[in-house]
Scaffold this active site. Structure first.
Site, PDB file in Angstrom:
ATOM      1  NE  ARG A   5      -8.170   0.389   1.878  1.00 24.96           N
ATOM      2  CZ  ARG A   5      -9.257   0.049   2.545  1.00 24.96           C
ATOM      3  NH1 ARG A   5      -9.189  -0.115   3.867  1.00 24.96           N
ATOM      4  NH2 ARG A   5     -10.400  -0.125   1.934  1.00 24.96           N
ATOM      5  CD  GLU A  11      -2.941  -5.615   4.772  1.00 27.68           C
ATOM      6  OE1 GLU A  11      -3.898  -6.286   4.319  1.00 27.68           O
ATOM      7  OE2 GLU A  11      -3.106  -4.583   5.447  1.00 27.68           O
ATOM      8  CG  HIS A  54      -6.779  -5.892   6.485  1.00 25.67           C
ATOM      9  ND1 HIS A  54      -6.260  -5.387   5.306  1.00 25.67           N
ATOM     10  CD2 HIS A  54      -7.968  -5.253   6.666  1.00 25.67           C
ATOM     11  CE1 HIS A  54      -7.098  -4.487   4.798  1.00 25.67           C
ATOM     12  NE2 HIS A  54      -8.136  -4.396   5.613  1.00 25.67           N
TER      13      HIS A  54
END
Length: 324
Positions: free
Chosen positions: A234, A263, A282
């Site tokens: 994370r 993000e 990601h």
């Protein structure tokens, strides 16, 4: 729309979040026995659930999604810290995760990031943009010390691969006494600084901290020193200001990041421009095989939702709330 509050309804309404991993939408679109709703945005998702949708397929959460008709969240990610679990308990909402679906894919991605740093592939890719032929001397991973933070399924898969490459591995787990995987040296979070001093490589594969604060800050990065850090866990796990300082005025050799605190990563972030950083968007868990594996999991849980089988990856039963 069919009233889907009864789990035994013949065609439950399944609401798809607009952002899903590859293959998930296609699998559900071909599935018999459900009504698929595909809103264009979060507002549409909330509206579809308010109108009677009882199943939500998502990785992200908005409090508007918790409607009276919601009964099951079929998560497409392994983590669950984004969800209001106490409210789910109060309403009787079942949460299933995708734990195990992308284990191998994420483990491979962690090594892709690591090798892009140690073999300086990131720098070479930047040189390609300028047609610059500059031979670079890379480092070797074999014989190094690796600390894996978060020994869930993904952390174990990373550790197993590292061990097969002749890397010495130690790990961090919130409850070391419960660990039964391949790593022999397993420590609690309180020993993270000491483990960073020992390590050449730190790989973060854990969920976010319960309080959302970083676990890697200046102390840990100073302890790591001349080493590399990879984050496929994370974005909140790393203090990004401390990371940039370690890369620019400190000794850190490189950082491979699949996740960031914000993000998408803002365009003005210095992480984009630091030559010691390799960033992916990601997408460690994304692969053409994801939809098939996740679809098999969904099919089994759909049967459970209809009272025709047992749940798989149900939070609180198959997956303890403290583990990834």
């Amino acid at each position: 729309m069919t009233d889907s509050r009864d789990p035994n309804t013949s065609k439950p309404a399944v609401v798809l979040h607009p952002v899903l991993p590859p293959g998930v939408r296609e699998h559900l679109g071909d599935l018999q026995g459900i009504t698929v709703l595909s809103p264009a945005d979060d507002d549409g998702v909330a509206e579809a659930l308010a109108a009677g949708g009882c199943v939500l397929v998502t990785h992200t959460w908005d409090d508007r999604f918790l409607t009276p008709s919601l009964r099951w969240i079929a998560g497409t990610g392994a983590g669950f810290e984004q969800y209001p679990l106490d409210r789910f308990d109060a309403q009787g909402v079942v949460l299933t995760t995708a734990a195990g679906v992308h284990t191998d894919c994420v483990a491979e991605h962690a090594f892709a990031l690591l090798l892009s740093l140690t073999r300086r592939i990131g720098e070479a890719a930047r040189n390609m943009e300028h047609a610059l032929w500059e031979p670079l001397i890379g480092e070797e991973v074999q014989g190094r010390n690796m600390a894996v933070v978060g020994l869930g399924r993904i952390g174990d898969a990373i550790a197993q691969r590292a061990l097969s490459w002749g890397v010495e591995v130690a790990g961090v787990k919130r409850n070391p006494a419960d660990y039964t995987g391949p790593v022999r040296d397993v420590r609690g979070v309180g020993e993270l600084v000491e483990l960073c001093e020992w390590a050449d490589i730190v790989v973060l594969a854990s969920p976010a901290s319960p309080d959302g604060k970083p676990i890697i800050g200046r102390r840990e990065l100073d302890a790591l020193g001349y080493g590399w850090i990879v984050n496929i866990g994370r974005g909140s796990l790393i203090d990004e200001e401390a990371l940039l300082d370690a890369l620019t005025v400190g000794r850190l050799l490189g950082a491979g990041l699949d996740v960031t605190r914000t993000e998408p990563l803002p365009r003005d972030s210095e992480l984009w421009r630091n030559p010691k950083v390799v960033i992916t968007a990601h997408n460690a868990g994304a692969s053409p095989g994801f939809g098939r594996r996740w679809g098999n999991l969904f099919d089994r849980n759909l049967a459970a939702f209809k009272g025709e089988g047992a749940w798989v990856n149900r939070l609180g039963e198959d997956i303890p709330r403290g583990n990834r």
